[in-house]
Design a protein around this motif. Structure first.
Motif, short mmCIF file in Angstrom:
data_model
loop_
_atom_site.label_atom_id
_atom_site.label_comp_id
_atom_site.label_asym_id
_atom_site.label_seq_id
_atom_site.Cartn_x
_atom_site.Cartn_y
_atom_site.Cartn_z
N SER A 193 1.52 -44.90 24.88
CA SER A 193 0.43 -43.93 24.92
C SER A 193 -0.69 -44.47 25.79
N PRO A 194 -1.41 -43.59 26.52
CA PRO A 194 -2.56 -44.06 27.29
C PRO A 194 -3.63 -44.72 26.41
N GLU A 195 -3.63 -44.39 25.11
CA GLU A 195 -4.60 -44.99 24.19
C GLU A 195 -4.21 -46.39 23.75
N GLY A 196 -3.02 -46.83 24.16
CA GLY A 196 -2.57 -48.16 23.77
C GLY A 196 -1.71 -48.14 22.53
N PRO A 197 -1.41 -49.31 21.96
CA PRO A 197 -0.54 -49.39 20.80
C PRO A 197 -1.08 -48.59 19.62
N CYS A 198 -0.18 -48.00 18.85
CA CYS A 198 -0.58 -47.24 17.67
C CYS A 198 -0.81 -48.18 16.48
N ALA A 213 -7.19 -44.02 11.96
CA ALA A 213 -6.03 -44.78 12.44
C ALA A 213 -5.09 -43.86 13.20
N ARG A 214 -4.44 -44.41 14.21
CA ARG A 214 -3.54 -43.65 15.07
C ARG A 214 -2.10 -43.85 14.64
N GLU A 225 7.40 -52.32 19.83
CA GLU A 225 6.74 -52.59 21.09
C GLU A 225 5.48 -51.74 21.29
N VAL A 226 5.43 -50.56 20.67
CA VAL A 226 4.27 -49.68 20.86
C VAL A 226 3.36 -49.65 19.64
N THR A 227 3.55 -50.63 18.73
CA THR A 227 2.71 -50.75 17.54
C THR A 227 1.92 -52.05 17.62
N ARG A 228 0.66 -51.99 17.27
CA ARG A 228 -0.17 -53.20 17.33
C ARG A 228 0.32 -54.24 16.33
#
Length: 207
Positions: A98-103, A43-44, A129-132
């Protein structure tokens, strides 16, 4: 988040803060282990306020992938000098994507306590906003009323702290894009203070 005097205080004594930092408390270790169990390997995690990197190293040893960030240049430089990637970011104003998308989760251990009361909803909403959807938030803040400046430990210059009570914090988090909010109060600190430990889920499907 940014209070220039607080950031400067950490920056001046970043090395001393890391060198004299306390051993990882059992309560934090237990919370990280529960965090890992909830998220699962790989998990990120977006860490806000990495400091000397103590929490991130444990999380990574247990299988998580951690993006280290800090608003203090001295901490960022120390981590980079040790071969650890770290982004210089202020969660109040900087791009957190992040370029990897939502954390999958956000970890903010004893860092958002420097955020001004009126700014915390903005910070929490930006983290959402940046969390899945279904991602997890973990935050610890000092328990109390009001705000103030404090000088203690290896940081010689005053730092600004905002203190929270559980009901007000709960309301703030719910209004900022998070659900399933739980706040544990009265967590004992090392200097007689008490802490709030908060967990929440990004609005959407739970993990």
């Amino acid at each position: 988040m940014r209070d220039d005097d607080t950031v400067r205080a950490y920056d001046l004594d970043a090395a001393a803060y890391v060198a004299n930092g306390p051993v990882l408390p059992d309560s934090v270790r237990a919370d990280i282990e529960a965090f890992v169990d909830l998220l699962g390997p790989g998990a990120r995690v977006l860490e806000i306020g990495s400091g000397g990197g103590r929490d991130a190293r444990l999380m990574e040893s247990l299988g998580l992938r951690v993006r280290r960030t800090d608003v203090t240049p001295g901490f960022v430089e120390l981590l980079r000098s040790q071969g650890e990637a770290c982004d210089l970011l202020d969660p109040l104003v900087d791009d957190l994507s992040s370029p990897e998308g939502p954390c999958d989760a956000v970890w903010a251990n004893a860092s958002l306590l420097h955020v001004r009361r009126d700014d915390l909803p903005t910070v929490l909403a930006r983290l959402a906003e940046v969390t899945r959807p279904g991602g997890v938030l973990r935050v610890s803040l000092k328990e109390g009323d009001g705000e103030g400046w404090s000088t203690h430990g290896s940081i010689r210059n005053p730092r600004h702290f905002t203190y929270w009570q559980a009901p007000a914090l709960h309301t703030t988090v719910v209004s900022s894009g998070w659900s399933e909010v739980s706040v544990r109060s009265g967590v004992a600190g090392s200097r007689g203070e008490t802490w709030l430990e908060l967990s929440a889920v990004r609005d959407g499907v739970s993990p």
